[in-house]
Design a protein around this motif. Sequence first.
Motif, PDB file in Angstrom:
ATOM      1  N   LEU A 154       0.830  -1.211   0.000  1.00 38.03           N
ATOM      2  CA  LEU A 154       0.000   0.000   0.000  1.00 38.03           C
ATOM      3  C   LEU A 154       0.863   1.259   0.000  1.00 38.03           C
ATOM      4  O   LEU A 154       0.552   2.224  -0.701  1.00 38.03           O
ATOM      5  CB  LEU A 154      -0.946  -0.006   1.200  1.00 38.03           C
ATOM      6  CG  LEU A 154      -1.976  -1.140   1.231  1.00 38.03           C
ATOM      7  CD1 LEU A 154      -2.781  -1.101   2.527  1.00 38.03           C
ATOM      8  CD2 LEU A 154      -2.890  -1.097   0.025  1.00 38.03           C
ATOM      9  N   THR A 155       1.935   1.253   0.757  1.00 34.68           N
ATOM     10  CA  THR A 155       2.856   2.402   0.797  1.00 34.68           C
ATOM     11  C   THR A 155       3.499   2.602  -0.571  1.00 34.68           C
ATOM     12  O   THR A 155       3.579   3.729  -1.071  1.00 34.68           O
ATOM     13  CB  THR A 155       3.929   2.199   1.882  1.00 34.68           C
ATOM     14  OG1 THR A 155       3.268   2.099   3.150  1.00 34.68           O
ATOM     15  CG2 THR A 155       4.921   3.352   1.909  1.00 34.68           C
ATOM     16  N   ALA A 156       3.952   1.520  -1.185  1.00 41.33           N
ATOM     17  CA  ALA A 156       4.589   1.618  -2.503  1.00 41.33           C
ATOM     18  C   ALA A 156       3.609   2.136  -3.553  1.00 41.33           C
ATOM     19  O   ALA A 156       3.983   2.946  -4.410  1.00 41.33           O
ATOM     20  CB  ALA A 156       5.140   0.255  -2.912  1.00 41.33           C
ATOM     21  N   LEU A 157       2.361   1.700  -3.485  1.00 38.51           N
ATOM     22  CA  LEU A 157       1.365   2.110  -4.478  1.00 38.51           C
ATOM     23  C   LEU A 157       1.095   3.611  -4.465  1.00 38.51           C
ATOM     24  O   LEU A 157       0.656   4.169  -5.471  1.00 38.51           O
ATOM     25  CB  LEU A 157       0.063   1.336  -4.285  1.00 38.51           C
ATOM     26  CG  LEU A 157       0.075  -0.100  -4.797  1.00 38.51           C
ATOM     27  CD1 LEU A 157      -1.154  -0.853  -4.326  1.00 38.51           C
ATOM     28  CD2 LEU A 157       0.182  -0.135  -6.323  1.00 38.51           C
ATOM     29  N   LYS A 158       1.379   4.261  -3.358  1.00 41.05           N
ATOM     30  CA  LYS A 158       1.186   5.719  -3.298  1.00 41.05           C
ATOM     31  C   LYS A 158       2.099   6.447  -4.278  1.00 41.05           C
ATOM     32  O   LYS A 158       1.850   7.587  -4.640  1.00 41.05           O
ATOM     33  CB  LYS A 158       1.420   6.219  -1.871  1.00 41.05           C
ATOM     34  CG  LYS A 158       0.331   5.776  -0.923  1.00 41.05           C
ATOM     35  CD  LYS A 158       0.584   6.254   0.482  1.00 41.05           C
ATOM     36  CE  LYS A 158      -0.540   5.777   1.389  1.00 41.05           C
ATOM     37  NZ  LYS A 158      -0.369   6.161   2.770  1.00 41.05           N
ATOM     38  N   LYS A 159       3.162   5.755  -4.725  1.00 46.51           N
ATOM     39  CA  LYS A 159       4.115   6.349  -5.669  1.00 46.51           C
ATOM     40  C   LYS A 159       3.804   5.986  -7.120  1.00 46.51           C
ATOM     41  O   LYS A 159       4.493   6.434  -8.030  1.00 46.51           O
ATOM     42  CB  LYS A 159       5.531   5.880  -5.327  1.00 46.51           C
ATOM     43  CG  LYS A 159       5.983   6.277  -3.952  1.00 46.51           C
ATOM     44  CD  LYS A 159       7.321   5.667  -3.617  1.00 46.51           C
ATOM     45  CE  LYS A 159       7.662   5.942  -2.165  1.00 46.51           C
ATOM     46  NZ  LYS A 159       8.641   4.994  -1.646  1.00 46.51           N
ATOM     47  N   CYS A 160       2.780   5.173  -7.333  1.00 50.96           N
ATOM     48  CA  CYS A 160       2.448   4.719  -8.685  1.00 50.96           C
ATOM     49  C   CYS A 160       1.475   5.689  -9.350  1.00 50.96           C
ATOM     50  O   CYS A 160       0.386   5.946  -8.823  1.00 50.96           O
ATOM     51  CB  CYS A 160       1.854   3.313  -8.611  1.00 50.96           C
ATOM     52  SG  CYS A 160       1.474   2.603 -10.225  1.00 50.96           S
ATOM     53  N   ARG A 161       1.857   6.185 -10.513  1.00 48.14           N
ATOM     54  CA  ARG A 161       1.031   7.133 -11.250  1.00 48.14           C
ATOM     55  C   ARG A 161      -0.342   6.537 -11.552  1.00 48.14           C
ATOM     56  O   ARG A 161      -0.465   5.418 -12.024  1.00 48.14           O
ATOM     57  CB  ARG A 161       1.716   7.515 -12.569  1.00 48.14           C
ATOM     58  CG  ARG A 161       0.931   8.505 -13.421  1.00 48.14           C
ATOM     59  CD  ARG A 161       1.666   8.871 -14.702  1.00 48.14           C
ATOM     60  NE  ARG A 161       1.756   7.789 -15.651  1.00 48.14           N
ATOM     61  CZ  ARG A 161       0.802   7.446 -16.526  1.00 48.14           C
ATOM     62  NH1 ARG A 161      -0.335   8.098 -16.542  1.00 48.14           N
ATOM     63  NH2 ARG A 161       0.978   6.456 -17.367  1.00 48.14           N
ATOM     64  N   GLY A 162      -1.380   7.275 -11.230  1.00 50.54           N
ATOM     65  CA  GLY A 162      -2.740   6.877 -11.542  1.00 50.54           C
ATOM     66  C   GLY A 162      -3.460   6.143 -10.424  1.00 50.54           C
ATOM     67  O   GLY A 162      -4.673   5.985 -10.485  1.00 50.54           O
ATOM     68  N   VAL A 163      -2.735   5.683  -9.398  1.00 54.23           N
ATOM     69  CA  VAL A 163      -3.384   5.003  -8.281  1.00 54.23           C
ATOM     70  C   VAL A 163      -4.017   6.066  -7.386  1.00 54.23           C
ATOM     71  O   VAL A 163      -3.344   6.973  -6.903  1.00 54.23           O
ATOM     72  CB  VAL A 163      -2.398   4.125  -7.480  1.00 54.23           C
ATOM     73  CG1 VAL A 163      -3.049   3.603  -6.206  1.00 54.23           C
ATOM     74  CG2 VAL A 163      -1.903   2.971  -8.339  1.00 54.23           C
TER      75      VAL A 163
END
Length: 170
Positions: free
Chosen positions: A102-111
Amino acid sequence: DLMAQSKGGLCYFDRLNGKFEKYFWPFLDIGLAIVPTGKKVATHEHLGSLTSISTESFEDSVEQVYAALQTVDSGAFVEGVSKFSEQLKQKALVFDFTSEILTALKKCRGVLAAKGCGALGADMVLIVYQKEPGVLKNMESFLAGMDLRISCTEMDLSGGLEIRYGDIWL
Protein backbone atom coordinates in the motif's frame (compact mmCIF):
# COMPACT_ATOMS: atom_id res chain seq x y z
CA ASP A 1 -17.89 -13.68 1.08
CA LEU A 2 -20.21 -16.49 0.02
CA MET A 3 -23.18 -14.14 -0.30
CA ALA A 4 -21.20 -11.69 -2.42
CA GLN A 5 -19.90 -14.47 -4.65
CA SER A 6 -23.40 -15.82 -5.20
CA LYS A 7 -24.79 -12.37 -6.07
CA GLY A 8 -21.81 -11.16 -8.16
CA GLY A 9 -20.84 -7.60 -9.07
CA LEU A 10 -20.21 -5.21 -6.19
CA CYS A 11 -22.27 -6.06 -3.12
CA TYR A 12 -23.44 -4.02 -0.18
CA PHE A 13 -24.38 -6.21 2.77
CA ASP A 14 -25.82 -4.76 5.98
CA ARG A 15 -26.58 -7.73 8.21
CA LEU A 16 -28.15 -5.64 10.97
CA ASN A 17 -30.71 -4.01 8.67
CA GLY A 18 -31.19 -6.93 6.31
CA LYS A 19 -29.88 -5.07 3.24
CA PHE A 20 -28.17 -6.93 0.43
CA GLU A 21 -27.74 -4.99 -2.78
CA LYS A 22 -25.82 -5.62 -5.98
CA TYR A 23 -24.18 -2.93 -8.10
CA PHE A 24 -22.45 -3.01 -11.43
CA TRP A 25 -19.38 -0.81 -11.81
CA PRO A 26 -20.94 2.63 -12.37
CA PHE A 27 -17.86 4.83 -12.86
CA LEU A 28 -16.43 5.88 -16.21
CA ASP A 29 -13.47 7.88 -14.89
CA ILE A 30 -12.04 5.38 -12.40
CA GLY A 31 -11.29 1.67 -12.52
CA LEU A 32 -10.87 -1.12 -10.03
CA ALA A 33 -8.07 -3.69 -9.98
CA ILE A 34 -7.58 -6.71 -7.73
CA VAL A 35 -4.04 -7.89 -6.99
CA PRO A 36 -3.42 -11.17 -5.15
CA THR A 37 -0.54 -10.84 -2.68
CA GLY A 38 0.35 -14.53 -2.54
CA LYS A 39 -0.03 -14.36 1.24
CA LYS A 40 -2.79 -15.77 3.41
CA VAL A 41 -3.91 -15.25 6.97
CA ALA A 42 -6.51 -17.79 8.07
CA THR A 43 -9.65 -15.72 8.73
CA HIS A 44 -10.94 -18.01 11.48
CA GLU A 45 -7.59 -17.83 13.32
CA HIS A 46 -7.38 -14.07 12.91
CA LEU A 47 -10.93 -13.54 14.19
CA GLY A 48 -10.27 -15.90 17.08
CA SER A 49 -7.23 -13.87 18.13
CA LEU A 50 -9.19 -10.61 18.37
CA THR A 51 -10.28 -9.78 21.88
CA SER A 52 -12.73 -7.13 20.78
CA ILE A 53 -12.99 -4.75 17.90
CA SER A 54 -15.52 -2.08 17.30
CA THR A 55 -16.70 -1.83 13.72
CA GLU A 56 -18.39 1.51 14.42
CA SER A 57 -15.28 3.42 13.41
CA PHE A 58 -15.50 1.90 9.92
CA GLU A 59 -19.18 2.68 9.38
CA ASP A 60 -18.67 6.21 8.04
CA SER A 61 -16.21 5.14 5.34
CA VAL A 62 -18.34 2.12 4.36
CA GLU A 63 -21.45 4.32 4.16
CA GLN A 64 -19.49 6.84 2.07
CA VAL A 65 -18.52 4.12 -0.43
CA TYR A 66 -22.13 2.85 -0.46
CA ALA A 67 -23.53 6.34 -1.09
CA ALA A 68 -20.92 6.94 -3.80
CA LEU A 69 -22.08 3.79 -5.61
CA GLN A 70 -25.69 4.98 -5.42
CA THR A 71 -24.95 8.51 -6.61
CA VAL A 72 -22.09 7.56 -8.98
CA ASP A 73 -19.71 9.95 -7.20
CA SER A 74 -16.20 8.72 -8.02
CA GLY A 75 -14.50 11.30 -5.78
CA ALA A 76 -16.51 10.15 -2.75
CA PHE A 77 -15.82 6.51 -3.66
CA VAL A 78 -12.05 7.11 -3.75
CA GLU A 79 -12.17 9.07 -0.50
CA GLY A 80 -14.22 6.34 1.23
CA VAL A 81 -11.84 3.56 0.16
CA SER A 82 -8.85 5.66 1.26
CA LYS A 83 -10.41 6.40 4.66
CA PHE A 84 -11.31 2.76 5.22
CA SER A 85 -7.75 1.69 4.37
CA GLU A 86 -6.29 4.28 6.76
CA GLN A 87 -8.66 3.24 9.56
CA LEU A 88 -7.59 -0.39 9.20
CA LYS A 89 -3.94 0.69 9.38
CA GLN A 90 -4.54 2.82 12.49
CA LYS A 91 -6.14 -0.15 14.26
CA ALA A 92 -3.17 -2.40 13.32
CA LEU A 93 -5.44 -4.53 11.12
CA VAL A 94 -3.13 -4.62 8.10
CA PHE A 95 -0.56 -7.36 7.51
CA ASP A 96 3.01 -5.95 7.27
CA PHE A 97 3.51 -7.23 3.72
CA THR A 98 0.26 -5.59 2.61
CA SER A 99 1.21 -2.36 4.33
CA GLU A 100 4.43 -2.27 2.30
CA ILE A 101 2.46 -2.76 -0.93
CA LEU A 102 0.00 0.00 0.00
CA THR A 103 2.86 2.40 0.80
CA ALA A 104 4.59 1.62 -2.50
CA LEU A 105 1.37 2.11 -4.48
CA LYS A 106 1.19 5.72 -3.30
CA LYS A 107 4.12 6.35 -5.67
CA CYS A 108 2.45 4.72 -8.68
CA ARG A 109 1.03 7.13 -11.25
CA GLY A 110 -2.74 6.88 -11.54
CA VAL A 111 -3.38 5.00 -8.28
CA LEU A 112 -6.05 6.94 -6.37
CA ALA A 113 -6.72 4.57 -3.44
CA ALA A 114 -5.79 1.07 -2.30
CA LYS A 115 -6.71 -1.23 0.58
CA GLY A 116 -6.00 -4.76 1.61
CA CYS A 117 -8.75 -7.40 1.51
CA GLY A 118 -9.15 -10.60 3.49
CA ALA A 119 -7.99 -11.20 7.05
CA LEU A 120 -5.51 -8.38 7.87
CA GLY A 121 -5.76 -7.35 4.22
CA ALA A 122 -3.32 -10.13 3.43
CA ASP A 123 -5.09 -11.94 0.55
CA MET A 124 -5.61 -9.22 -2.03
CA VAL A 125 -5.08 -5.55 -2.64
CA LEU A 126 -7.94 -3.57 -4.14
CA ILE A 127 -6.70 -0.64 -6.21
CA VAL A 128 -8.83 2.24 -7.45
CA TYR A 129 -7.12 3.92 -10.37
CA GLN A 130 -7.66 6.83 -12.74
CA LYS A 131 -8.88 5.66 -16.14
CA GLU A 132 -6.46 7.46 -18.40
CA PRO A 133 -4.36 6.20 -21.29
CA GLY A 134 -1.34 4.24 -20.07
CA VAL A 135 -2.31 4.09 -16.39
CA LEU A 136 -3.26 0.40 -16.30
CA LYS A 137 -0.11 -0.56 -18.22
CA ASN A 138 1.97 1.59 -15.86
CA MET A 139 0.39 -0.13 -12.85
CA GLU A 140 1.11 -3.55 -14.33
CA SER A 141 4.80 -2.64 -14.75
CA PHE A 142 4.97 -1.12 -11.28
CA LEU A 143 3.41 -4.22 -9.70
CA ALA A 144 5.65 -6.56 -11.70
CA GLY A 145 8.60 -4.88 -9.96
CA MET A 146 7.16 -6.27 -6.70
CA ASP A 147 6.41 -9.71 -8.22
CA LEU A 148 2.69 -8.93 -8.23
CA ARG A 149 0.14 -8.91 -11.03
CA ILE A 150 -3.40 -7.71 -11.58
CA SER A 151 -5.76 -10.68 -11.61
CA CYS A 152 -8.88 -8.76 -12.64
CA THR A 153 -10.40 -5.33 -13.13
CA GLU A 154 -13.89 -3.86 -12.98
CA MET A 155 -14.43 -5.34 -16.43
CA ASP A 156 -14.16 -8.86 -14.97
CA LEU A 157 -16.74 -8.61 -12.19
CA SER A 158 -18.81 -11.77 -11.99
CA GLY A 159 -22.50 -11.80 -12.76
CA GLY A 160 -22.96 -14.11 -9.78
CA LEU A 161 -23.48 -17.78 -9.19
CA GLU A 162 -25.01 -19.65 -12.09
CA ILE A 163 -26.27 -23.21 -11.81
CA ARG A 164 -26.72 -25.38 -14.87
CA TYR A 165 -28.00 -28.91 -15.20
CA GLY A 166 -27.32 -30.10 -18.74
CA ASP A 167 -28.87 -27.45 -20.99
CA ILE A 168 -31.08 -26.06 -18.24
CA TRP A 169 -30.02 -22.94 -16.33
CA LEU A 170 -31.44 -22.84 -12.82
